[in-house]
Design an enzyme around this catalytic site. Structure first.
Site, short mmCIF file in Angstrom:
data_model
loop_
_atom_site.label_atom_id
_atom_site.label_comp_id
_atom_site.label_asym_id
_atom_site.label_seq_id
_atom_site.Cartn_x
_atom_site.Cartn_y
_atom_site.Cartn_z
N HIS A 1 0.81 -1.21 0.00
CA HIS A 1 0.00 0.00 0.00
C HIS A 1 0.85 1.27 0.00
O HIS A 1 0.38 2.33 -0.42
CB HIS A 1 -0.96 -0.01 1.18
CG HIS A 1 -2.15 -0.88 0.96
ND1 HIS A 1 -3.40 -0.59 1.46
CD2 HIS A 1 -2.29 -2.05 0.28
CE1 HIS A 1 -4.25 -1.53 1.11
NE2 HIS A 1 -3.59 -2.44 0.39
N HIS B 1 -2.11 -12.37 -2.35
CA HIS B 1 -3.18 -13.00 -1.59
C HIS B 1 -2.86 -14.44 -1.22
O HIS B 1 -3.73 -15.16 -0.72
CB HIS B 1 -4.48 -12.94 -2.39
CG HIS B 1 -5.03 -11.55 -2.51
ND1 HIS B 1 -6.20 -11.26 -3.19
CD2 HIS B 1 -4.58 -10.37 -2.03
CE1 HIS B 1 -6.43 -9.95 -3.12
NE2 HIS B 1 -5.45 -9.40 -2.43
#
Length: 752
Positions: free
Chosen positions: A117, A285
């Site tokens: 992020h 993920h």
């Protein structure tokens, strides 16, 4: 586990009854967003919003840096024991803290998300965002709804930062944490580089026009068609306050195919192609989980709005203990794999091993659950196992006609995924760092095409005697002062200080796409470049001791020689500082599509704007100055000097306020500030102004807003007045030369 099924087209759910909360958000789909409040007293920008904001050229002043002007991060980093740092990071990864317990016995997933992020804010259109300055520590990014709980991740790193101090920047530490996290899970990364220097106040970046978190209306022009809409430039995210896309689907509508459209656009705006995008999502993920065990209305305000006693931590949660198994980060409750702490191919095995049905998380967010599945997913804190779950955007990786074949191939060939993710992750973390010459540390891999590689210097460089002789040849070549200056400016002005791309090094002005950019006047380059190439070839063929000069160096030297001549023609002797060392890149090492985003929409220094562009010219000029790392005085003196040199695009006379064009002087400022001239918009030419003699009405000059802003804007006028003074004629020449050299050397990181 059920056998693999060939199709998951039924994963697109019906659209009825799938409206999510109006305040839904990625990594926080059910937490109420803050409401901006009008502040008082009003600023000058509030009173006069159309006035150009020059202050953005003076952000990050050295006075705000507690380390001082003399601090050199590259030198301090050399004192760092990187292996000891890595060992401490690995120990931290599994050392659970009572105030924020780890999932599955490790903080790896949290740190990967933090690094991702931080880097994922980068956008290609203007090079802004990214992880290169540690901006995640500051507003608004530290309080974006997509970054819930990352305040805890950075706080977990504080003992490491405190121990190693100035030898490791926050920017490097935030990114290194994610890389070490992957290695702790058994993944072999492609490499890593340090070298990011911290900023000390928030960056001023336009992340969107919306005035609430999760707004999308302004960046899409109000359209509701999520499968056929175009994101406005330069934005890199679909939604205000998110890094990329809403994981529940566009505007919270759980449509995997529509989500794939958003994914492709937003990741493309971070310079990722389809394979890199799929690799990042699949790989990212493979580890960790999302957090949504309860309702989002139990989560408190973000860090910037939290009460002072929380000491910079936000999102205090009143659900259960508010931490561990009671952590609410996203409102989504998804664990992707059976091995959330170890690198594996479990993500794709599960994605393709089941059919999926739409459901709601305990936090009331849209997600998918495997049909007819056993509870095979481990609980992070030893509770009962769970059924497999996926985000809406995970299903996109299966049903999209482009992502689907890619991920199916990786299902059968996991080694290809490993390589693709390793390279995509490395690119994600380093995309905004500029050329590899800025990289530090022992783990730097071979240069990649996206790093805009240039060859190393492999020959002796020219000395002062050679430079003097070459200047004479340049001035005797038949090329005019204007041609030499414009060619040098065209090469150097491609630089962007945001992501450290472009510039004169590499000599890419002679290559595609830059050679054909309208702003560079290709027909003029066709005249100038062959002459310069011949001078370089002749010198290199005859020079002793193997000395050579690159075309990149000669282009810059040509500008230097021309400016020295122009100063002499104006009655001043100056020496334009020149340092050789640039090399010439090849076309095969130049990604045409990647370089295309560097093409300027406007360059006020050349009085150029693309036809049809309606943005205020003076705003675009200041933006260009920002990219070139210029201050307001530097911008001012460069425009004035370049107008005196008569170097406008296309030979335009706008702003050439002098009776002696081509001679370097302060005439631009003297005549701009002459009160006997009255300015009015032209009745025949768009964006042009005419300066007429107040007494006779005779036209003296023509100008654009790029010129008149230096008399209109109070800040810029104050600077222009300095350069118009009788006692500052020489100062204007000296300051112009210094600013010129700064632009020429913007990409010479080897000189820092």
């Amino acid at each position: 586990m059920p056998p693999n099924t060939p199709d998951a087209s039924d994963a697109r759910p019906p659209q009825a009854d799938t409206e999510t909360h109006s305040h839904s958000e990625s990594e926080n789909p059910v937490i109420e967003s803050p409401k901006p409040k009008a502040h008082a007293p009003l600023t000058n920008q509030d009173w006069w919003p159309d006035q150009v904001d020059v202050s953005r050229l003076h952000k990050q002043p050295i006075e705000g840096n507690p380390l001082g002007a003399g601090f050199n991060y590259a030198e301090e980093f050399q004192k760092l024991d990187v292996e000891a740092l890595r060992a401490d990071m690995l120990e931290l990864m599994t050392s659970s803290q009572d105030w924020w317990p780890r999932d599955y016995g490790t903080y790896a997933g949290l740190f990967i998300r933090m690094s991702w992020h931080a880097a994922g804010t980068y956008r290609i259109f203007d090079g802004r965002g990214g992880a290169g300055q540690g901006a995640q520590r500051f507003a608004p990014i530290n309080s974006w709804p997509d970054n819930v709980s990352l305040d805890k991740a950075r706080r977990l790193l504080w003992p490491i930062k405190q121990k190693y101090g100035n030898k490791i920047s926050w920017a490097d530490l935030i990114i290194f944490a994610g890389n070490v996290a992957l290695e702790s899970a058994g993944f072999k990364t492609f490499g890593f580089a340090f070298g990011r220097q911290d900023i000390w106040e928030p960056e001023e970046i336009l992340w969107g026009q919306e005035d609430t978190w999760l707004g999308t209306d302004k960046r899409y022009g109000g359209t509701n068609d999520s499968t056929n809409r175009e994101l406005a430039n330069p934005y890199g995210a679909t939604t205000m306050g998110l890094i990329y896309v809403n994981p529940e689907g566009p505007e919270g509508k759980p449509d995997p195919l529509a989500a794939a459209h958003d994914i492709r656009e937003t990741f493309g705006r971070m310079a990722m192609n389809d394979e890199e995008t799929a690799a990042l999502i699949v790989g990212g993920h493979t580890l960790g989980k999302t957090h949504g065990p309860g309702p989002g209305d139990l989560v408190g305000p973000e860090p910037e709005a939290a009460p002072i006693e929380q000491q910079g931590l936000g999102w205090k949660c009143a659900f259960g203990s508010g931490k561990g198994s009671d952590t609410i980060t996203s409102g989504l409750e998804v664990v992707w794999t059976t091995t959330p702490t170890k690198w594996s191919n479990s993500y794709l095995e599960i994605l393709y091993g089941y059919e999926w049905e739409l459901t709601k998380s305990p936090g009331d967010a849209w997600q998918f659950e495997a049909k007819d599945a056993e509870a095979i997913i481990p609980d992070p804190f030893g509770g009962p196992p769970r059924k497999p779950t996926m985000l809406v955007t995970d299903i996109s990786m299966r049903v999209d006609p482009i992502y689907g074949p890619i991920t199916r191939r990786w299902l059968e060939h996991p080694e290809e995924l490993n390589e693709a993710f390793a390279k995509a992750w490395y690119k994600l973390l380093h995309r905004d760092m500029g050329p590899i010459s800025r990289y530090l540390g022992p783990w730097i891999p071979e240069p990649q095409l996206w790093q805009d590689p240039v060859p190393d210097v492999d020959h002796p460089l020219v000395d002062e005697q050679d430079i003097a002789a070459l200047k004479e040849k340049l001035l005797d070549s038949g090329l005019s002062v204007q041609q030499l200056v414009k060619t040098a400016w065209s090469a150097a002005a491609s630089f962007r200080g945001t992501d450290k791309r472009g510039g004169a090094n590499g000599g890419r002005l002679r290559l595609q796409p830059q050679r054909n950019w309208e702003v560079n006047e290709p027909s003029e380059l066709d005249k100038a470049l062959p002459v310069l190439e011949r001078i370089a070839q002749d010198f290199n063929a005859s020079a002793s001791d193997g000395k050579k000069i690159s075309l990149a160096d000669l282009i810059v030297l040509g500008g230097s020689a021309a400016i020295e001549k122009a100063a002499r023609d104006g009655g001043y002797e100056v020496k334009v500082h020149f340092v050789a060392g640039r090399t010439d890149a090849s076309q095969e090492n130049t990604d045409v599509d990647s370089f295309a985003v560097l093409e300027p929409r406007a360059d006020g220094f050349r009085n150029f704007v693309r036809p049809g562009d309606k943005a205020p010219l003076e705003q675009l000029l200041v933006d260009k100055a920002y990219f070139l790392n210029l201050t307001a005085p530097e911008m001012t003196v460069l425009v004035g000097g370049l107008r005196a040199l008569n170097t406008n695009h296309g030979g335009s006379k706008h702003g050439v306020f002098t009776a002696n064009p081509g001679a370097l002087s302060n005439d631009f400022f003297v005549n701009l500030l002459d009160m006997s001239t009255e300015w009015k918009p032209s009745e025949t030419a768009e964006n042009v102004y005419e300066g007429r003699d107040r007494r006779t009405g005779q036209t003296r000059w023509t100008a654009t807003a790029n010129d008149l802003v230096f008399g209109s804007n109070s800040v810029l006028r104050a600077v222009a007045e300095v350069y118009a003074q009788e006692d500052n004629k020489a100062k204007m020449i000296e300051d112009f030369v210094a600013a010129w050299v700064k632009v020429m050397n913007n990409d010479r990181f080897d000189l820092d």
